[in-house]
Scaffold this active site. Structure first.
Site, mmCIF file in Angstrom:
data_model
loop_
_atom_site.group_PDB
_atom_site.id
_atom_site.type_symbol
_atom_site.label_atom_id
_atom_site.label_comp_id
_atom_site.label_asym_id
_atom_site.label_seq_id
_atom_site.Cartn_x
_atom_site.Cartn_y
_atom_site.Cartn_z
ATOM 1 N N ASP A 100 1.347 -7.546 7.555
ATOM 2 C CA ASP A 100 1.012 -6.649 6.458
ATOM 3 C C ASP A 100 0.540 -5.337 7.065
ATOM 4 O O ASP A 100 -0.303 -5.325 7.957
ATOM 5 C CB ASP A 100 -0.115 -7.263 5.612
ATOM 6 C CG ASP A 100 0.083 -7.016 4.134
ATOM 7 O OD1 ASP A 100 0.223 -5.837 3.761
ATOM 8 O OD2 ASP A 100 0.082 -7.990 3.352
ATOM 9 N N ASP A 196 2.051 -2.214 2.389
ATOM 10 C CA ASP A 196 1.171 -2.242 1.217
ATOM 11 C C ASP A 196 1.178 -0.916 0.458
ATOM 12 O O ASP A 196 1.026 0.143 1.071
ATOM 13 C CB ASP A 196 -0.249 -2.552 1.725
ATOM 14 C CG ASP A 196 -1.226 -2.859 0.615
ATOM 15 O OD1 ASP A 196 -1.084 -3.917 -0.006
ATOM 16 O OD2 ASP A 196 -2.135 -2.050 0.392
ATOM 17 N N GLU A 250 5.952 -2.469 -0.667
ATOM 18 C CA GLU A 250 5.458 -2.874 -1.974
ATOM 19 C C GLU A 250 5.496 -1.645 -2.882
ATOM 20 O O GLU A 250 4.952 -0.598 -2.529
ATOM 21 C CB GLU A 250 4.021 -3.392 -1.874
ATOM 22 C CG GLU A 250 3.506 -3.922 -3.201
ATOM 23 C CD GLU A 250 1.976 -3.964 -3.308
ATOM 24 O OE1 GLU A 250 1.470 -4.705 -4.152
ATOM 25 O OE2 GLU A 250 1.303 -3.240 -2.551
ATOM 26 N N HIS A 322 -0.390 -13.166 -3.526
ATOM 27 C CA HIS A 322 -1.856 -13.192 -3.583
ATOM 28 C C HIS A 322 -2.438 -12.304 -4.677
ATOM 29 O O HIS A 322 -3.644 -12.281 -4.869
ATOM 30 C CB HIS A 322 -2.402 -12.761 -2.217
ATOM 31 C CG HIS A 322 -2.035 -11.333 -1.921
ATOM 32 N ND1 HIS A 322 -0.730 -10.941 -1.687
ATOM 33 C CD2 HIS A 322 -2.771 -10.208 -1.869
ATOM 34 C CE1 HIS A 322 -0.698 -9.641 -1.503
ATOM 35 N NE2 HIS A 322 -1.923 -9.159 -1.603
ATOM 36 N N ASP A 323 -1.589 -11.540 -5.370
ATOM 37 C CA ASP A 323 -2.073 -10.656 -6.428
ATOM 38 C C ASP A 323 -1.801 -11.184 -7.834
ATOM 39 O O ASP A 323 -2.212 -10.567 -8.813
ATOM 40 C CB ASP A 323 -1.405 -9.274 -6.320
ATOM 41 C CG ASP A 323 -1.909 -8.484 -5.133
ATOM 42 O OD1 ASP A 323 -3.063 -8.700 -4.714
ATOM 43 O OD2 ASP A 323 -1.140 -7.655 -4.609
HETATM 44 C C1 GLC Z 1 -1.739 -4.278 -2.632
HETATM 45 C C2 GLC Z 1 -2.210 -5.640 -2.212
HETATM 46 C C3 GLC Z 1 -3.475 -5.970 -2.951
HETATM 47 C C4 GLC Z 1 -4.511 -4.924 -2.606
HETATM 48 C C5 GLC Z 1 -3.997 -3.513 -2.827
HETATM 49 C C6 GLC Z 1 -4.839 -2.545 -2.096
HETATM 50 O O1 GLC Z 1 -1.357 -4.235 -3.956
HETATM 51 O O2 GLC Z 1 -1.203 -6.583 -2.403
HETATM 52 O O3 GLC Z 1 -3.943 -7.242 -2.649
HETATM 53 O O4 GLC Z 1 -5.656 -5.127 -3.375
HETATM 54 O O5 GLC Z 1 -2.700 -3.327 -2.344
HETATM 55 O O6 GLC Z 1 -4.650 -2.670 -0.709
#
Ligand code: GLC
Ligand code: CA
Length: 565
Positions: A100, A196, A250, A322-323
């Site tokens: 990540d 991310d 992402e 995880h979100d």
């Molecule tokens: C992304 C991650 C999430 C995090 C956010 C800030 O969306 O998947 O878990 O809280 O970024 O880093």
């Protein structure tokens, strides 16, 4: 690892959120010792790669997404030595390893920030986004997007939590740091990065105000797909290209045109992206704002992306991470837990793209319900409870938390019916779902009808079928509110996937091309003979049959047929 171009397209990945995966050294916290022991299990699923959520040192304000050292491993999870062991073993098993990369922000405890806040005349002064006067942006995780720092006498921007100050990517020194981070992990041998909130790293010049009446994301038009994003990503791409590394971005609330811009053509800067439309079939923007689940919405999202990227880009397929809360508890049914969990596997793993499976999804784990908001570890759950829907009573808002909390996917992995679900030998850092005695890996290992073994069959089928890997996607009956029907085709080979999203039996017309010809049942989550191991190994060993023009599916039944036209 030696790889052909686009090696990642054929693969499927397993996402590990290490803190809750497996505790190898008996302190109640998942770690890389536990991961090492479980690599054979991961391999046994039939996946070809792992995406690790952040493993770096972090104060855990946002559980690893607030990094205080990019070139090290969190002491709770192990050290670089242990990481190297995991990496080597993963590679020996032909599992690619994706890290990540969180570069929109750091932790406020990162040495860069500690220096930066000291004043305007130190080398790290411009590493972050400082202002005398804040604009009106809201943060995604914690109230206003600006926090005043006493020492520096200025406000810093944080699009997420207060403890996650945004880096100033316009500063060339910051981009050099990013490249050095990339090189560090690539030199160790990792195979790529999941990047991310990568579409947020370039902010519009002058940081203009957003619309005042929109909560949480009002600044987004000014920081999503910003003016220099493409050129910054190009710089990072050049480093990754030297290593033939894989990059998946992402893209919260991303659009088809953005994804095509970043992931296609000569100048592409990412290999694929996670999009979010299909995660909104039961809510508005976040799970906290719930809507009744709509299969039509889900199917529209699926088909939209399948068509939009066809022959141009490549989809990243996922239902959990995880979100997001657990898919069975969202779009499925606790009552038909096994059936619906299997159905979800078939409903996305056979689409065109690279599948990602989140830890626990492969055994059909479900949401946890904690009584007290203070028992939740995720700060966004606590923030939502405190700031939104204040006109509702606590009980109602707690119900929203039960449906929306990111903690539901962060409970310890359920390995067995033993104490602490086999996750640890001591009390784990977080609550275990009460259903672990029933829902666990050990119980499912030897049960051929289990969710776990269904996932294995699906992944094996996908891997060994050119049609499922590369074939065209087509949806039938888009208006059907209970059944999702899609086809993959290549040459004269066709696969037909039927998925019922209903808790009662439903009848559906067999699409015309499949009538009056022999269809071979490759997979089914009800006993219909498809549990025959031979049917899995030899695609045509199962006897084909001609089906009636109308098929009745049992609750959450899924079937996958193959035929030649
Ligand atoms: C992304 C991650 C999430 C995090 C956010 C800030 O969306 O998947 O878990 O809280 O970024 O880093
Ligand atoms: Ca541990």
């Amino acid at each position: 690892m030696i790889r052909e171009a686009d090696w990642y397209r054929k693969r499927s990945f397993y996402q590990i959120w290490v803190r809750s995966f497996a505790d190898g050294n008996g302190d109640g916290i998942g770690d890389l010792y536990g991961v090492y022991e479980k690599l054979d299990y991961v391999k046994s699923l039939g996946v070809d790669g792992i995406w690790f959520s952040p493993l770096y040192p972090s104060p855990n304000a946002d559980f690893g997404y607030d990094i205080s050292d990019y070139k090290s491993i969190h002491p709770e999870y192990g050290d670089l030595n242990q990481f190297q062991k995991v990496l080597d073993k993963a590679h020996a098993l032909n599992l690619a390893v994706v890290m990540d990369l969180v570069i929109n922000h750091t932790s406020d405890e990162h040495p860069w920030f500690l220096e930066s806040k000291k004043g305007r005349d130190n080398p790290y002064s411009d590493y972050y986004i400082w202002r005398d006067k804040p604009n009106n942006w809201k943060s995604i995780l914690e109230g206003e997007a600006w926090e005043y720092d006493e020492t520096r006498g200025q406000y810093y921007l944080h699009l997420f939590a207060k403890k996650q100050p945004d880096l100033n990517m316009d500063n060339p020194k910051v981009r050099e740091e990013v490249k050095s981070i990339l090189r560090f992990w690539l030199e160790l041998g990792v195979d790529g990065f999941r990047e991310d909130v990568i579409t947020f790293i370039s902010k519009k010049e002058g940081l203009p105000d957003g619309l005042p009446f929109i909560p949480v994301i009002n600044g987004m038009p000014h920081y999503k797909d910003g003016p220099n994003l493409m050129s910054y990503l190009k710089e990072f791409r050049e480093v990754c290209r030297e290593y033939n590394a894989f990059q998946i971005g992402e893209g919260p609330m991303t659009t088809v045109s953005s994804v095509l811009r970043y992931t296609t053509g000569e100048g592409k800067v990412l290999d694929m992206m996670f999009s979010f439309d299909h995660m909104l079939a039961d809510c508005l923007f976040t799970q906290f704002v719930r809507r009744p689940f709509s299969l039509i919405k889900l199917k529209k999202a699926f088909s939209k992306w399948q068509h939009a990227l066809n022959q141009k880009g490549w989809n990243a397929l996922y239902l959990e991470n995880h979100d997001h809360p657990r898919i069975v508890s969202r779009y499925g049914s606790n009552r038909f837990r096994r059936e619906s969990a299997c159905m979800f596997a078939a409903c996305y793993l056979f689409q065109k793209g690279t599948p990602f499976i989140y830890q626990g999804q492969e055994i059909g784990m479900t949401n946890i319900r904690l009584r007290d908001i203070n028992h939740y570890a995720d700060l966004s759950s606590r923030m939502n409870f405190k700031t939104h829907f204040q006109h509702e009573n606590d009980e109602k808002r707690m119900r929203r938390i039960h449906h929306s909390s990111r903690d539901s996917s962060r409970t310890p992995m359920q390995w067995s019916a033993k104490r602490y679900a086999g996750f640890s030998t001591v009390k784990p850092w977080f609550y275990i779902n009460r259903n672990y005695k029933e829902v666990n890996v050990a119980a499912q290992e030897n049960d051929s009808a289990s969710v776990l073994n269904f996932y294995r069959r699906c992944l094996s089928l996908r891997k060994h079928s050119k049609t499922l890997l590369w074939g065209e996607y087509k949806e039938y009956e888009p208006g059907n509110e209970h059944i999702y029907l899609y086809e993959r085709s290549l040459g004269d080979v066709r696969y037909l996937v039927l998925c019922s999203f209903s808790h009662i039996s439903r009848t559906v017309a067999l699409p015309r091309p499949y009538r009056d010809r022999k269809l071979y049942l490759m997979l089914c989550n009800y006993e219909q003979g498809a549990w025959d191991e031979k049917a899995r190994d030899d695609h045509f060993a199962a006897l084909g049959s001609v089906l009636p023009h109308r098929i009745t599916l049992q609750p959450y039944e899924t079937r996958v047929y193959r035929c030649r036209l």
